[in-house]
Write an enzyme that holds these catalytic residues in place. Structure first.
Site, PDB file in Angstrom:
ATOM      1  N   ASP A 157     122.343  76.062  37.175  1.00  0.00           N
ATOM      2  CA  ASP A 157     120.916  76.087  37.161  1.00  0.00           C
ATOM      3  C   ASP A 157     120.336  75.862  35.842  1.00  0.00           C
ATOM      4  O   ASP A 157     121.011  76.383  34.908  1.00  0.00           O
ATOM      5  CB  ASP A 157     120.625  77.535  37.714  1.00  0.00           C
ATOM      6  CG  ASP A 157     118.869  77.713  37.788  1.00  0.00           C
ATOM      7  OD1 ASP A 157     118.359  76.763  38.348  1.00  0.00           O
ATOM      8  OD2 ASP A 157     118.416  78.578  37.233  1.00  0.00           O
TER       9      ASP A 157
ATOM     10  N   GLU B 154     120.521  70.607  40.192  1.00  0.00           N
ATOM     11  CA  GLU B 154     119.266  70.360  41.104  1.00  0.00           C
ATOM     12  C   GLU B 154     119.088  69.207  40.870  1.00  0.00           C
ATOM     13  O   GLU B 154     118.840  68.683  39.397  1.00  0.00           O
ATOM     14  CB  GLU B 154     118.488  71.368  40.670  1.00  0.00           C
ATOM     15  CG  GLU B 154     118.799  72.826  41.223  1.00  0.00           C
ATOM     16  CD  GLU B 154     117.986  73.711  40.707  1.00  0.00           C
ATOM     17  OE1 GLU B 154     116.983  74.148  41.518  1.00  0.00           O
ATOM     18  OE2 GLU B 154     117.586  74.146  39.570  1.00  0.00           O
TER      19      GLU B 154
ATOM     20  N   CYS C   6     120.554  92.506  52.183  1.00  0.00           N
ATOM     21  CA  CYS C   6     121.630  92.921  51.908  1.00  0.00           C
ATOM     22  C   CYS C   6     121.849  93.979  50.841  1.00  0.00           C
ATOM     23  O   CYS C   6     123.010  94.446  50.501  1.00  0.00           O
ATOM     24  CB  CYS C   6     122.782  91.852  51.955  1.00  0.00           C
ATOM     25  SG  CYS C   6     122.385  91.001  50.362  1.00  0.00           S
TER      26      CYS C   6
ATOM     27  N   ASP D   1     119.056  83.614  37.677  1.00  0.00           N
ATOM     28  CA  ASP D   1     119.394  82.303  37.222  1.00  0.00           C
ATOM     29  C   ASP D   1     120.762  82.075  37.895  1.00  0.00           C
ATOM     30  O   ASP D   1     121.353  81.003  38.396  1.00  0.00           O
ATOM     31  CB  ASP D   1     119.496  82.093  35.786  1.00  0.00           C
ATOM     32  CG  ASP D   1     118.283  82.060  35.157  1.00  0.00           C
ATOM     33  OD1 ASP D   1     117.253  81.675  35.978  1.00  0.00           O
ATOM     34  OD2 ASP D   1     118.224  82.496  34.075  1.00  0.00           O
TER      35      ASP D   1
HETATM   36 ZN    ZN Z   1     120.749  89.496  50.658  1.00  0.00          ZN
END
Ligand code: ZN
Length: 384
Positions: free
Chosen positions: A184, A288, A362, A369
Site C-alpha cells: 500500500d 495498486e 469479526c 495501511d
Molecule cells: Zn472483519
C-alpha cells in the site's frame, strides 16, 4: 545478459522525411559496397574480400561524393558494412554455404536502420537520437539503467514506427524466494507491506528548503536586474546595462538547480534501494493502480504522493521485476481501504486520520495501511 526492448516512435513530419532518407541511405551503401566487391570478385576470384575496416574507410569519400549520406546516423552505415562483411564471409565459408549477397531494393528490404551511437533518454516519452534530435516515444522507463548496445529504427508495413533496443542488463535473474507481498502506498510511509514492514518516505526537506530559498533569491535578484535595465532604457543612458551584466541572479539560478538536483538524486537512490530490496525478497509484488484511485481530488494528498515519488517507485518496480524474473501485479484500488482483510466486510470509507480500526463483524483490529496492503495482495491472488 542481453535483453530486447521495443518502443513505439512518433516522428514528426520532418523526422519522417529524415527517416525515409536514412532508410534509403542504408540500402544505398549496401548496394554501392556490394557492387564494388562484386567487381573485385569478378576480376579475380582469389582476391581477398574487403574487410569491415577497409569498407569503413571507403565511407568518407562516398559521403563526400553523395552529400545526402551525411544525413544518416553514421554508425548505421558502419553497421551496414559489418553486415555486408558478414554476408560475404558466410558466402566463402564452406560449412555455411550461404548465397552470394544480393542487392537491396526498396521493395525487398525492410525500411530500417541499425545504429550504435549514443541515445539519450530525455523524459518519460522522449529520446534524443543522432541526426533526428528529440523524438517522441512510448514509455522510456524500461531503458533506465539499461546499457544500450544497439538500436534498430523501423517503419513497419502498418505505417507505425518502432525502435528496438538491444540492451545489456547488468544482473541475471534473482533466486526465487517463494514469497509474495502486497504494497500500500502511503503518505508518512512510502510503502506499507502486507507483512507489516514499512518504508519511510524519503526526507529531502533540507535540500528542498534550500532550493526554495535560492529560488526566491533568484526571482528577487532577477526582478531587480530587470528593473534597472528598464530604468537605463527609459533614461536613455549612454551605455544601458542588459540583463546579462547582472551576474548574481544567474548565480542564484545555478545554486538553486544544484540543490534541486541533489534532492532528486538522493530520492532516486533511496527508491532504487527500496525497490531492489523488494524485488530481491519477493517473487510476486502487488501494488495498486493509483491512476484509478484518482488522488487529484485531494490537492494536499496529491502533492504528498508526488513527493513520495510514487511514479518513479512503480516504474522501477516494473522494470526490475521484468529483468530479475519477478512478477508485478497491478490491482484496481477499489475498496482496498474499506474491506476487512480478515472477513471481507465492507465498513465504508474512513477519514484519513483514522489510522487503526476494529472490524464490526469479526472484531479483528486493523492497522489501516497494513490492512489495505493485505487486501491488495488478496486481489492480486484472484487476478494473477
Ligand atoms: Zn472483519
Amino acid at each position: 545478459m542481453l535483453a530486447g526492448i521495443k518502443l513505439r516512435l512518433y516522428p514528426n513530419k520532418k523526422q519522417q522525411g529524415q527517416l525515409f532518407q536514412m532508410f534509403g541511405n542504408d540500402r544505398f551503401i549496401w548496394n554501392q559496397m556490394l557492387a564494388m566487391m562484386n567487381e573485385r570478385y569478378k576480376n579475380n576470384h582469389h582476391l581477398p574480400f574487403l574487410g569491415k575496416y577497409k569498407l569503413d574507410i571507403l565511407l568518407k569519400p562516398l559521403k563526400h561524393q553523395y552529400s545526402f549520406l551525411k544525413n544518416s546516423d553514421s554508425s548505421s552505415l558502419q553497421i551496414v558494412n559489418a553486415n555486408l562483411n558478414q554476408a560475404w564471409k558466410n558466402f566463402f565459408d564452406k560449412s555455411i554455404r550461404a548465397r552470394k549477397p544480393k542487392f537491396h531494393s526498396r521493395k525487398s528490404t525492410k525500411n530500417s536502420y541499425t545504429g550504435k551511437s549514443t541515445v539519450r533518454v530525455i523524459g518519460r516519452r522522449y529520446l534524443k537520437l543522432p541526426k533526428l534530435g528529440y523524438i517522441k516515444t512510448s514509455k522510456t522507463g524500461l531503458l533506465k539503467d539499461a546499457k544500450i548496445k544497439r538500436y534498430t529504427v523501423s517503419l513497419e508495413p502498418t505505417g507505425k514506427y518502432y525502435i528496438s533496443f538491444q540492451v545489456e542488463v547488468e544482473k541475471k535473474e534473482l533466486p526465487k524466494t517463494n514469497k509474495e507481498v502486497g504494497i500500500d502506498i502511503g503518505l508518512a510511509d512510502l510503502a506499507i507491506l502486507s507483512n507489516g514492514i514499512k518504508y519511510d518516505t524519503f526526507d529531502g526537506s533540507y535540500f528542498d528548503k534550500k532550493a526554495t530559498e535560492w529560488q526566491k533569491k533568484f526571482s528577487r535578484r532577477r526582478h531587480l536586474a530587470q528593473r534597472l535595465v528598464l530604468q537605463d532604457k527609459n533614461k536613455k543612458v549612454l551605455n544601458p546595462r542588459n540583463l546579462e551584466s547582472f551576474s548574481n541572479w544567474q548565480k542564484a539560478k545555478i545554486v538553486k538547480a544544484r540543490y534541486q538536483n541533489k534532492v532528486k538524486n538522493q530520492r532516486k537512490d533511496y527508491l532504487h534501494k527500496v525497490t531492489t530490496e523488494l524485488v530481491k525478497n519477493y517473487d510476486v509484488i502487488a501494488i495498486e493502480d493509483l491512476k484509478a484511485k484518482n488522488l487529484q481530488k485531494n490537492h494536499h494528498l496529491a502533492k504528498s504522493i508526488s513527493n513520495a515519488s510514487w511514479r518513479m517507485f512503480r516504474m522501477m518496480l516494473e522494470y526490475k521485476c521484468e529483468w530479475y524474473g519477478k512478477k508485478l501485479i497491478i490491482v484496481n484500488p477499489k475498496n482496498t481501504s474499506r474491506i476487512c482483510s480478515n472477513c471481507g466486510f465492507n465498513s465504508g470509507e474512513k477519514p484519513l486520520n483514522i489510522r487503526e480500526w476494529t472490524c464490526q463483524k469479526c472484531k479483528v483490529h486493523h492497522d489501516r495501511d497494513i490492512n489495505a496492503a493485505v487486501n491488495i495482495l488478496n486481489k492480486a491472488k484472484l487476478t494473477g
